[in-house]
Design a protein around this motif. Structure first.
Motif, short mmCIF file in Angstrom:
data_model
loop_
_atom_site.label_atom_id
_atom_site.label_comp_id
_atom_site.label_asym_id
_atom_site.label_seq_id
_atom_site.Cartn_x
_atom_site.Cartn_y
_atom_site.Cartn_z
N ILE A 53 0.86 -1.19 0.00
CA ILE A 53 0.00 0.00 0.00
C ILE A 53 0.89 1.23 0.00
O ILE A 53 1.82 1.33 0.81
N ALA A 55 0.95 5.28 0.63
CA ALA A 55 0.18 6.33 1.29
C ALA A 55 1.06 7.54 1.55
O ALA A 55 2.29 7.42 1.61
N ILE A 103 -2.22 -1.17 -3.80
CA ILE A 103 -3.24 -0.19 -3.40
C ILE A 103 -2.59 1.18 -3.33
O ILE A 103 -1.48 1.32 -2.79
N ILE A 105 -3.39 5.30 -2.26
CA ILE A 105 -4.31 6.24 -1.63
C ILE A 105 -4.11 7.61 -2.25
O ILE A 105 -2.98 8.09 -2.36
N TYR A 152 -12.92 7.67 1.74
CA TYR A 152 -12.86 7.65 3.20
C TYR A 152 -12.93 9.03 3.83
O TYR A 152 -13.25 9.16 5.02
N PHE A 317 -9.18 5.13 -1.60
CA PHE A 317 -8.32 3.97 -1.76
C PHE A 317 -8.56 3.39 -3.15
O PHE A 317 -9.69 3.06 -3.51
N VAL A 333 -9.70 -3.15 0.04
CA VAL A 333 -10.37 -1.88 -0.27
C VAL A 333 -11.88 -1.97 -0.11
O VAL A 333 -12.51 -1.10 0.49
N VAL A 337 -11.32 -1.42 4.48
CA VAL A 337 -11.20 0.01 4.77
C VAL A 337 -12.55 0.70 4.73
O VAL A 337 -12.65 1.89 5.04
#
Length: 426
Positions: A53, A55, A103, A105, A152, A317, A333, A337
Motif C-alpha cells: 500500500i 500512502a 493499493i 491512496i 474515506y 483507496f 479496499v 477500509v
C-alpha cells in the motif's frame, strides 16, 4: 499532505491537498472490522505473499495496525510505504514500469487520468456499502458509470470567521467585503480577506467566488457531468466573472491580493490579521493554535448571483491495475477500509470529515467543525475527475493573477482559453 497533484506543476497551488494536520495515535483495531454490508467479493485466499500500500505521510501511521491485522487474518505481509512527493506521477510511472503498489491512496480527481492510463481497476461495492457513504462521496468516485475507489474522507473549503471581529455570518460577498474593509480602515485587521492568490493564482480557493459570479470551467453532458468538449473559461459569462475578481483585486476592493499565499493565508488569520479566511479542514489545527473564537459557514454568494459552490475533494483507496495481489487488494479496499474503525483512525490522524456516515456521526459529537464543513460543502461540485481538468489549473491561475493585479478580464480569459485549448489538442 500534498496529495492533490494531477501530474502538472500548477496543482502545487492547491492547498486543500497540500497541508497536513498533525498526527495523533491511531485507534486500536477491532477484532475483525465488519464491512457495512455483505462481502462484495469472495474472501481472499490465504496464500501468502505481500500486499503493498502506498500512502502519504499522514496516513502511514494510522493504517499500520489495520494493515497488520489484515495480514494476520489472510496469511500475508502488508507493507505500508510512505510516498510524500508527486504521489500521482510517482504511482503512474511505477505502474507503467511494473514496480507499483497493489493499493494507492489519493484524491478522487486523479481517477480520470489513472483510468486513461490503465492504472486502476473498478472496485466492487455492494448497494449496502455504497449507501453507507455520503452521496457526494460516491458521486465523486464514480467515473463513466463505474466506481473506482473506496472513499474515506470528504473535504471542501468554507468561510472561517473570527467571531470577535465579525460576529455575524455575512449574507453576501458584498457584505463580507464591506465588513472586512471597515475593520481594516479601523486598524483592527491588516487584510480584508485571507484567501491565497500568490504569483500563480489559485483556482481551487477562488472557484466559489468565480462560480457565484457566473463563471464556469466546463459545460455539462446530458448526465450533468463536466463536458471536456466544452471549455468555458473564455466564455462571456466567465469574462464577467473574471471582471468581478478584478473588482475585488488590488486596484479595486483589495480583498484579493497576490501577496496572500498558501504559505501565509492561514497563519495571518490565526494571528488576527484578517476576520475572514477561505480554507478547509486542514486549516483548523493552526486556527486553534491561534486561540481565536471562530465559526464555519458556507462561502457566501454575490447578491443576486449564482451559488458559491466550492469544489469537493474525496480521499480514496484505489486498486492498482498492475498490482501483484489484485484479489487481496480488492478485499482490503472493498471490505476492510470501508469499516468505521479505519475511517475513525484516519480521521484522528488528519481531521477531515469521514465519508462513511457512521464514522461522521461518531466524530461530530467531539468535532462540530467536521459537520460544519460538510454542511458548507453540501451543494459543492465534486472536483472534475476528467483528465482534461489538468489543463485548466495553470492557465486559469495566470488569468486570475492578471486580473487581481488590475489586468483586462477579457484578455486574461481569452489567453487562458487559448492555452487550455492548445493543451487539449496535443
Amino acid at each position: 499532505m500534498r496529495m492533490r497533484a494531477l501530474g502538472v506543476a500548477a496543482l502545487a497551488t492547491l492547498a486543500f491537498a497540500t497541508t497536513a494536520c498533525g498526527e495523533s495515535q491511531p485507534a486500536s483495531p477491532s477484532a475483525s472490522p465488519a464491512a457495512p454490508g455483505a462481502s462484495a467479493s469472495a474472501p481472499a485466499a490465504k496464500s501468502g505473499g505481500t500486499l503493498v500500500i502506498w500512502a502519504d505521510p499522514s496516513r502511514v501511521k494510522p493504517l499500520k495496525p489495520f494493515a497488520d491485522q489484515f495480514g494476520a487474518e489472510n496469511g500475508v505481509t502488508v507493507e505500508v510505504k510512505e510516498i510524500s512527493k508527486d504521489n500521482q506521477t510517482t504511482f503512474l510511472t511505477a505502474s507503467q514500469q511494473g514496480s507499483g503498489p497493489d493499493i494507492m491512496i489519493g484524491a478522487h480527481d486523479w481517477i480520470g487520468n489513472l483510468v486513461q492510463n490503465g492504472a486502476i481497476d473498478p472496485v466492487t461495492l455492494t448497494d449496502e456499502q455504497k449507501a453507507a457513504f455520503s452521496a457526494k462521496a460516491m458521486q465523486a468516485v464514480t467515473f463513466n458509470g463505474q466506481v473506482y475507489g473506496a472513499p474515506y474522507a470528504v473535504e471542501n473549503i468554507a468561510l472561517i470567521r473570527n467571531t470577535k471581529l465579525a460576529p455575524d455570518a455575512p449574507a453576501s460577498i458584498e457584505d463580507m467585503i464591506a465588513k472586512g474593509k471597515e475593520l481594516k480602515a479601523a486598524g483592527k485587521v491588516k487584510e480584508v480577506l485571507c484567501i491565497p492568490v500568490g504569483q500563480k493564482g489559485d483556482a481551487f480557493h477562488v472557484y466559489p467566488i468565480f462560480a457565484s459570479a457566473g463563471g464556469a470551467l466546463f459545460g455539462a453532458t446530458s448526465t450533468g457531468d463536466p463536458d471536456p468538449k466544452q471549455v468555458l473559461v473564455g466564455s462571456p459569462d466567465s469574462v464577467k466573472a473574471f471582471g468581478k475578481l478584478k473588482d475585488l483585486g488590488e486596484k479595486g476592493d483589495g480583498a484579493l491580493r497576490t501577496s496572500i499565499t498558501n504559505e501565509n493565508y492561514i497563519v495571518n488569520f490565526a494571528g488576527g490579521k484578517c476576520a475572514y479566511l477561505i480554507s478547509g479542514p486542514w486549516a483548523m489545527s493552526e486556527v486553534k493554535k491561534g486561540g481565536i473564537t471562530y465559526d464555519i459557514t458556507a462561502v457566501p454568494s454575490f447578491k443576486g448571483g449564482k451559488p458559491a459552490t466550492p469544489f469537493v475533494g474525496v480521499q480514496t483507496f484505489f486498486v492498482a491495475s498492475k498490482g501483484k495481489n489484485k484479489a487481496l487488494a480488492q478485499e482490503f479496499v472493498a471490505n476492510y477500509v470501508t469499516n468505521k474503525d479505519v475511517a475513525k483512525a484516519l480521521y484522528e490522524a488528519d481531521p477531515r470529515p469521514p465519508a462513511l456516515t457512521a464514522a461522521l456521526q461518531e466524530v461530530q459529537a467531539s468535532d462540530p467543525d467536521a459537520v460544519k464543513f460538510m454542511e458548507a460543502g453540501k451543494d459543492g461540485l465534486p472536483m472534475p475527475a476528467i483528465p482534461e481538468m489538468a489543463a485548466i489549473w495553470e492557465p486559469f491561475g495566470i488569468a486570475e493573477n492578471a486580473v487581481v493585479k488590475g489586468g483586462d478580464a477579457a484578455k486574461a480569459a481569452a489567453a487562458a482559453q487559448k492555452a487550455i485549448d492548445g493543451s487539449l489538442k496535443h
